[in-house]
Design a protein around this motif. Structure first.
Motif, PDB file in Angstrom:
ATOM      1  N   GLU A 258      56.741  20.588 102.965  1.00 49.10           N
ATOM      2  CA  GLU A 258      56.416  20.802 104.365  1.00 49.10           C
ATOM      3  C   GLU A 258      55.805  22.188 104.601  1.00 49.10           C
ATOM      4  OE1 GLU A 258      60.024  18.038 104.116  1.00 49.10           O
ATOM      5  OE2 GLU A 258      59.371  19.904 103.166  1.00 49.10           O
ATOM      6  N   THR A 261      51.847  22.502 103.754  1.00 48.60           N
ATOM      7  CA  THR A 261      50.847  21.600 104.335  1.00 48.60           C
ATOM      8  C   THR A 261      49.556  22.331 104.694  1.00 48.60           C
ATOM      9  OG1 THR A 261      51.926  21.860 106.489  1.00 48.60           O
ATOM     10  CG2 THR A 261      52.503  19.913 105.193  1.00 48.60           C
ATOM     11  N   ALA A 264      47.285  22.379 101.222  1.00 52.40           N
ATOM     12  CA  ALA A 264      47.412  21.141 100.444  1.00 52.40           C
ATOM     13  C   ALA A 264      46.388  21.041  99.322  1.00 52.40           C
ATOM     14  CB  ALA A 264      47.282  19.934 101.366  1.00 52.40           C
ATOM     15  N   TYR A 298      52.735  17.399 112.754  1.00 52.23           N
ATOM     16  CA  TYR A 298      52.566  18.814 112.423  1.00 52.23           C
ATOM     17  C   TYR A 298      51.739  19.588 113.438  1.00 52.23           C
ATOM     18  CZ  TYR A 298      54.709  18.188 107.865  1.00 52.23           C
ATOM     19  OH  TYR A 298      55.611  17.952 106.856  1.00 52.23           O
ATOM     20  N   LYS A 304      46.883  17.160 107.916  1.00 51.77           N
ATOM     21  CA  LYS A 304      47.324  18.071 106.851  1.00 51.77           C
ATOM     22  C   LYS A 304      48.571  17.571 106.128  1.00 51.77           C
ATOM     23  CE  LYS A 304      50.046  21.441 109.546  1.00 51.77           C
ATOM     24  NZ  LYS A 304      50.149  22.888 109.860  1.00 51.77           N
ATOM     25  N   GLY A 305      49.456  16.865 106.848  1.00 51.01           N
ATOM     26  CA  GLY A 305      50.608  16.276 106.178  1.00 51.01           C
ATOM     27  C   GLY A 305      50.198  15.183 105.207  1.00 51.01           C
ATOM     28  N   LEU A 308      48.873  16.718 102.046  1.00 56.92           N
ATOM     29  CA  LEU A 308      49.942  17.189 101.165  1.00 56.92           C
ATOM     30  C   LEU A 308      50.585  16.021 100.438  1.00 56.92           C
ATOM     31  CD1 LEU A 308      53.103  18.022 100.579  1.00 56.92           C
ATOM     32  CD2 LEU A 308      51.330  19.748 100.221  1.00 56.92           C
ATOM     33  N   ARG A 309      50.799  14.900 101.156  1.00 55.13           N
ATOM     34  CA  ARG A 309      51.343  13.710 100.492  1.00 55.13           C
ATOM     35  C   ARG A 309      50.394  13.216  99.399  1.00 55.13           C
ATOM     36  NH1 ARG A 309      53.601  12.760 105.718  1.00 55.13           N
ATOM     37  NH2 ARG A 309      51.707  11.743 106.513  1.00 55.13           N
ATOM     38  N   ASN A 440      49.368  12.572 109.766  1.00 53.61           N
ATOM     39  CA  ASN A 440      50.629  13.294 109.624  1.00 53.61           C
ATOM     40  C   ASN A 440      51.850  12.411 109.830  1.00 53.61           C
ATOM     41  OD1 ASN A 440      49.307  15.704 109.148  1.00 53.61           O
ATOM     42  ND2 ASN A 440      49.422  16.400 111.278  1.00 53.61           N
TER      43      ASN A 440
END
Length: 465
Positions: A258, A261, A264, A298, A304-305, A308-309, A440
């Motif tokens: 988290e 993010t 990423a 976010y 952005k989440g 990152l995933r 996100n």
């Protein structure tokens, strides 16, 4: 200085040195768990040249080791199959007894707040466990939040037997992971919790690996400093990981991301370097299983989440890793701390049971996008880990979007067919790309036959919109 006083001081120093106590690190103490069927290291400090006898109750032979000129010692010993409790005796000029020692499986549990979260944070899963959690065969070692600019050799912590008291402040994810291993393997479990809410992965990575890589160094400079947690590379690695690296472990679990993010694009590189550095410090390629971050709003950047995933999914290409997907375990996307820690721990445990311990019939891999093919006005997608076919819960598949060359994504019509999905949209004659749950906070509803959710993905590599 008078000669008599000088002589007295020298004599006092010699006397003190001659009676220096045999000492062990905190992680080697009463109530600990040692890795079963392994060669494990015992280590510590003593007077230079001091000879130490190591008496193991499962070995009739008494081993000995001599402290070096630097006042340190270590010895490798073999452990038996799971069992205990045992008392280990180390005898030098003084004697140390390690009591109530178990032999079983030892796991390191690390990350940021979703790994740290405990019953003290109001988790209902833990509250329900407190009346029934007591188990002498589960042991906790909780490392307090500490930083250091150089690698340390010890921590201030102690082992505790699992009960309603010790569980309250211990990692819920780690506990539920350990509880399932304890049940399914029927061996003692030792859990080392070393986590800190809000921390980016940089602080858990040796500083040179970040500072000597231009891309990682640039990304680290973009992290937002906070009064609540460290952000400089290496600080928690030095203080909360390095001291336990001589300890033989079965593997590690991780819940973090988290706080990265905003960076990423470099997370896969950072994360794999971190995993590699831990394995190098321990001296072997232990399994490393991690949680993909949950859906969460976010803010104004809606993707952005998801990025990152995506970086976490890419880390699956790194050897001996596994990822638990938890998009279906979230009931409030405005809370960065999902309440359901029981199933998160169980999914990590299933990775370990199947991948580390070779248990058959364990469902542990989420469906994963594999490849695509354009067929006129449709895109056909293939998925791995979809034996028995994909199913949509609660109606038609949702969170699928499709776009043409203009890169404008629109909701898609989806037909699931075994391990395939056929995706299209009315009026779109030449589709180019598909995305699934790639924002996100989006939550999909597609699962494999084992009930594990489809991993969020995109087929394109277009710049962020």
């Amino acid at each position: 200085m008078p000669r008599l006083l000088t002589s007295f001081i020298i004599l006092l120093c010699m006397t003190t040195a001659s009676h220096a106590q045999l000492r062990l690190p905190a992680v080697l103490s009463d109530n600990m768990v040692l890795q079963r069927n392994a060669t494990v290291k015992l280590w510590g400090w003593a007077s230079p040249g001091e000879k130490i006898a190591v008496k193991l109750p499962w070995n009739p032979k008494v081993d000995t080791v001599t402290a070096t000129r630097d006042a340190v010692w270590n010895i490798d010993v073999k452990t038996p199959a799971a069992g205990g409790p045992y008392t280990i005796t180390l005898q030098g000029r003084t004697t140390v007894e390690l009591k109530n020692v178990l032999i079983g499986e030892v796991w390191v549990c690390s990350g940021q707040s979703n790994m740290e979260w405990s019953g003290n944070h109001g988790l209902k899963d833990v509250k329900a466990e407190l009346p029934v959690c007591a188990d002498d065969k589960i042991r906790f070692f909780h490392i307090p939040k500490t930083t250091a600019t150089t690698a340390q050799d010890d921590v201030k912590a102690s082992w505790a037997v699992c009960d309603s008291n010790s569980l309250k402040a211990f990692s819920a994810v780690a506990y539920f992971f350990g509880k399932k291993l304890r049940k399914d393997l029927d061996v003692p479990i030792g859990l080392i919790n070393t986590s800190w809410g809000g921390t980016p992965a940089e602080v858990w990575t040796p500083a040179p690996l970040v500072e000597e890589d231009p891309a990682l160094k640039a990304a680290a400079s973009k992290l937002n400093p906070s009064n609540g947690w460290p952000h400089l590379p290496g600080l928690t690695y030095n203080a909360m990981i390095a001291p336990i690296t001589p300890m033989k472990i079965a593997g590690a679990i991780w819940y973090q991301g988290e706080s990265n993010t905003g960076t990423a694009a470099t997370y896969t590189s950072l994360f794999t370097k971190m995993i590699g550095s831990w394995r190098k410090a321990w001296g072997y390629d232990f399994p490393f299983y991690y949680v993909q971050i949950a859906p969460y709003r976010y803010g104004p950047n809606t993707i952005k989440g998801a990025l990152l995933r995506e970086a976490q999914t890419a880390t699956l290409q790194y050897p001996h890793t596994g990822m638990a997907v938890i998009t279906d375990l979230v009931d409030d996307t405005t809370n960065i701390h999902p309440q359901n820690k029981h199933d998160v721990g169980a999914r990590l445990a299933n990775w370990a049971l199947a991948d580390t311990y070779g248990k058959n019939g364990v469902a542990y891999k989420s469906p994963l996008y594999e490849k695509m093919e354009k067929q006129k006005d449709k895109i056909v997608l293939w998925f791995a880990n979809a034996e028995g076919g994909l199913k949509a819960k609660g109606g038609k598949p949702v969170q699928f979007y499709i776009a043409g060359a203009d890169k404008q994504f629109v909701p898609a019509d989806v037909k699931l067919d075994g391990n395939k999905a056929i995706v299209s949209a009315r009026g779109l004659k030449e589709p180019e790309a598909v995305r699934f749950a790639f924002t996100n906070s989006s939550i999909g509803n597609v699962f494999n036959a084992a009930g594990l959710p489809l991993t969020p993905f995109r087929t394109d590599d277009w710049p962020e919109q």
